[in-house]
Scaffold this active site. Structure first.
Site, short mmCIF file in Angstrom:
data_model
loop_
_atom_site.label_atom_id
_atom_site.label_comp_id
_atom_site.label_asym_id
_atom_site.label_seq_id
_atom_site.Cartn_x
_atom_site.Cartn_y
_atom_site.Cartn_z
N ASP A 105 -1.51 -8.16 1.79
CA ASP A 105 -0.32 -8.76 1.19
C ASP A 105 0.94 -7.94 1.45
O ASP A 105 1.97 -8.46 1.85
CB ASP A 105 -0.50 -8.98 -0.33
CG ASP A 105 -0.95 -7.72 -1.07
OD1 ASP A 105 -1.16 -6.67 -0.44
OD2 ASP A 105 -1.08 -7.78 -2.31
N ASP A 108 3.06 -0.64 1.40
CA ASP A 108 4.05 0.11 0.65
C ASP A 108 4.05 1.54 1.20
O ASP A 108 4.61 1.81 2.26
CB ASP A 108 3.64 0.01 -0.83
CG ASP A 108 4.65 0.56 -1.80
OD1 ASP A 108 5.85 0.46 -1.53
OD2 ASP A 108 4.24 1.10 -2.84
N SER A 109 3.38 2.47 0.54
CA SER A 109 3.29 3.84 1.08
C SER A 109 2.45 3.88 2.36
O SER A 109 2.65 4.72 3.22
CB SER A 109 2.65 4.77 0.04
OG SER A 109 1.27 4.49 -0.10
N GLY A 110 1.50 2.96 2.46
CA GLY A 110 0.61 2.92 3.61
C GLY A 110 -0.71 3.63 3.39
O GLY A 110 -1.61 3.56 4.21
N THR A 112 -3.23 3.10 1.23
CA THR A 112 -4.42 2.25 1.08
C THR A 112 -4.95 1.82 2.44
O THR A 112 -6.12 2.00 2.77
CB THR A 112 -4.08 1.00 0.24
OG1 THR A 112 -3.42 1.42 -0.96
CG2 THR A 112 -5.32 0.21 -0.10
N LEU A 113 -4.06 1.25 3.25
CA LEU A 113 -4.49 0.72 4.53
C LEU A 113 -4.89 1.81 5.51
O LEU A 113 -5.79 1.61 6.31
CB LEU A 113 -3.39 -0.16 5.13
CG LEU A 113 -3.64 -1.64 4.98
CD1 LEU A 113 -4.60 -2.17 6.04
CD2 LEU A 113 -4.23 -1.97 3.61
N LYS A 136 7.21 -3.09 3.16
CA LYS A 136 8.25 -2.32 2.45
C LYS A 136 8.40 -1.01 3.19
O LYS A 136 7.98 0.04 2.71
CB LYS A 136 7.74 -2.05 1.03
CG LYS A 136 8.50 -2.75 -0.06
CD LYS A 136 8.13 -2.13 -1.40
CE LYS A 136 7.78 -3.15 -2.43
NZ LYS A 136 7.36 -2.51 -3.71
N ARG A 170 -0.06 -14.25 -9.78
CA ARG A 170 -0.46 -14.32 -8.37
C ARG A 170 -0.34 -15.74 -7.80
O ARG A 170 -0.28 -15.93 -6.59
CB ARG A 170 -1.92 -13.87 -8.21
CG ARG A 170 -2.17 -12.40 -8.52
CD ARG A 170 -3.59 -12.04 -8.08
NE ARG A 170 -4.07 -10.81 -8.66
CZ ARG A 170 -3.88 -9.58 -8.13
NH1 ARG A 170 -3.19 -9.46 -7.02
NH2 ARG A 170 -4.37 -8.52 -8.72
P1 IMP Z 1 0.17 1.40 -0.56
O1 IMP Z 1 -1.13 2.13 -0.48
O2 IMP Z 1 1.22 2.22 -1.25
O3 IMP Z 1 0.65 0.86 0.77
O4 IMP Z 1 -0.07 0.23 -1.59
C1 IMP Z 1 -0.29 -1.06 -1.24
C2 IMP Z 1 -0.73 -1.83 -2.47
O5 IMP Z 1 0.15 -1.59 -3.59
C3 IMP Z 1 -0.65 -3.31 -2.19
O6 IMP Z 1 -1.87 -3.79 -1.69
C4 IMP Z 1 -0.31 -3.88 -3.55
O7 IMP Z 1 -1.48 -4.13 -4.28
C5 IMP Z 1 0.44 -2.79 -4.26
N1 IMP Z 1 1.92 -3.03 -4.23
C6 IMP Z 1 2.83 -2.30 -3.57
N2 IMP Z 1 4.06 -2.78 -3.75
C7 IMP Z 1 3.94 -3.87 -4.55
C8 IMP Z 1 4.88 -4.82 -5.10
O8 IMP Z 1 6.10 -4.79 -4.88
N3 IMP Z 1 4.35 -5.80 -5.87
C9 IMP Z 1 3.01 -5.90 -6.14
N4 IMP Z 1 2.09 -5.03 -5.64
C10 IMP Z 1 2.55 -4.03 -4.86
MG MG Z 2 -3.31 -4.97 -3.09
#
Ligand code: IMP
Ligand code: MG
Length: 187
Positions: A105, A108-110, A112-113, A136, A170
């Site tokens: 979806d 964000d920070s990256g 997780t992926l 983002k 959602r």
């Molecule tokens: P990352 O590991 O920081 O890239 O986090 C990604 C996960 O954070 C996504 O799969 C979302 O579940 C959650 N997330 C990050 N930004 C948002 C947002 O603006 N709205 C809702 N969920 C978010």
């Molecule tokens: Mg998620």
């Protein structure tokens, strides 16, 4: 009871029509890029990618399989995951020799992926790429290659079309920006 979404919506960032038009384009692009595949597997990351996944796959004309995976960052309430990710549901089948396209979806920070990528790469897929609806990019903390991006968005908290606020909203058919001052548990 959670509030009706109208009470927390600052503005609609991407309406349903724009979403669907872009998803159709992505599906076309993916169909062209994977025209010669020996086996394409879409891997959706639960739960946020559910709406995107089901709409996207309807626009992919290449025969393909789907699977889902559920991951969560360690430590509830701890903002900015350290990169440690917990697997809540793993894939149901092996992926060796398959062209794997992760469907997410939002990046964000990256963290997780980037963890999911490392883990799946070790299972020897023929290829492994990412398709994310939202990027983002201003918040990126780890470098991560994105093969397909639906929309680059600014750094504000968004919800709808798979993305939740404390597990709610959602189902909304658009991406909305949350009002300033709404308290969110971003774990
Ligand atoms: P990352 O590991 O920081 O890239 O986090 C990604 C996960 O954070 C996504 O799969 C979302 O579940 C959650 N997330 C990050 N930004 C948002 C947002 O603006 N709205 C809702 N969920 C978010
Ligand atoms: Mg998620």
């Amino acid at each position: 009871m959670p509030k009706p979404y109208q009470d927390i919506l600052k503005e609609v960032l991407i309406d349903g029509e724009r979403l669907q038009a872009r998803i159709a384009e992505l599906g076309k692009e993916i169909s062209q890029d994977y025209a010669e595949t020996e086996g394409l597997l879409l891997v959706g990351i639960l739960k946020g990618s559910v709406l995107f996944m089901t709409d996207l796959m309807r626009h992919i004309t290449v025969p393909h399989m789907i699977d889902m995976m559920d991951v969560s960052s360690y430590g509830k309430g701890v903002r900015r995951s350290s990169g440690e990710v917990r697997i809540l549901k793993d894939l149901s089948e092996g992926i060796e020799g398959l062209d794997v396209l992760i469907v997410e979806d939002i990046i964000d920070s990256g963290h997780t992926l980037s963890y999911v990528l490392r883990m799946l790469q070790a299972r020897l897929p023929a290829s492994l790429r990412i398709c994310t609806l939202l990027d983002k990019h201003q918040r990126r903390e780890v470098d991560i290659e994105l093969a397909y991006v639906g929309f680059a968005i600014p750094d504000s908290f968004v919800f709808g079309y798979g993305l939740d606020i404390d597990e709610y909203y959602r189902n909304l058919p658009f991406i909305g920006v949350v009002k300033d001052g709404v308290v969110i548990d971003e774990s």
